[in-house]
Design a protein around this motif. Sequence first.
Motif: not given
Length: 416
Positions: A300-326
């Motif tokens: 996603i970061a390379s093909l969509n030309r997005l900052p890697a740190a934002e994409v990592i958030a989609a694999a970490t913090g966004n997911t934690a927010d979805t499921f209410g995990l600490n």
Amino acid sequence: MDAISEIVAIENIGKLVSGDINRPILDADTILIRDGKIAEIGWKGEIDVESAKTRIDAMRQVVTPGFIDPHTHMVIGDWTPIQKAIGWMEGALLAGVTTMISQGENNIGGLPMDPVGNKALAILAAKTYKKYRPGGFLKVHGGALMLVEGLTEQDFKEMAEAGVWLIAEIGGCGLYKPKDVVPMVKWARKYGFKVSAHLGPVSIPLSAPLMADEIIEIDPDLAVHVNGGSTSVPFSEVKKLVDDADFHLEAVFNGNPRAAVEMVDYMRKKDALNRLVIGSDTPTGNGMIPVAILRMVVQIASLNRLPAAEVIAAATGNTADTFGLNVGKIEVGREADIIILDRPAGSQGRDALEAIEIGDIPGTTLIMVDGQIVALRGRDTRQTAGCVKINGVERKITTMEDYLWGPWKFAIDRLI
């Protein structure tokens, strides 16, 4: 390492990725961990690290939250009958996945499709994985309930009391029509369940087609494999979910890569990347891939030309927010599930984030769960340009035997 009550410091961080998509990189270079949780974040000199029993020098590398995989199909234990393979969950841990979430234990032989059997399977899986951590450390949330005819509100109450809190992807198996599942979803929400539903055509026996209007009517917390599982839907269906709903949307590695690019581009256009979640959808007939989450971040970061740190958030913090995990964010009070990444040897990127953005897969130089060191690198991650220091001593893998066969975890005591 000893018990999680010890104090651990991570110092000399090059870039600190937060897991929060609204503030992807933190202005800090030091983390102090106490009792397995992040206690302080700041700059060298601001934090007292002298009391730390273990001091980890990140050597100016990238530090991120541990990855969360919200889309797995486990059975009971660290094996999969599809590939007849043992240890796939530990493999994911050793590639930086520190938390794993079930979307249904529907790969188990003799899958029960009656209310009693489904309740029993969900409770068994939830209780089993609450006590059992594959690889000794991986946090697994198992026991995702399939919705089947005959379930009552009392069933949801009893399952919640037994520790079940996940509804397996609606459409994956069992009931799927809104008229049948919406009442059950209301019961599930009443007792604190998180709900997922899949977008797309039939993928396996017992699965069912679900399109955007039906998913919006069900109103889950997460629409899974929006880029296909693995066959994609017309892009108009994806746009409808982005435009007409507000729940999270998942892109999976075992999906359609072109559909993923289009989906993420549209979500960026609509300022909806805070709803993007990255999953693997493994193990399935498309394989088990320990590095699926990391590779999806790179894709996603390379093909969509997005900052890697934002994409990592989609694999970490966004997911934690979805499921209410600490977990999933570098934040005081969060569980200290942390990975250190470096660019692969020979990459044109100057660090792991730049390597990701040009399409190079980085490697791990340290994996930590609850403040405890799990490993330096995984079986399937790349040879890195650098390494870490632990209590002043460089810790890196130098021999071909160690690179191919270990040590990753079981011999970690000889490395620290």
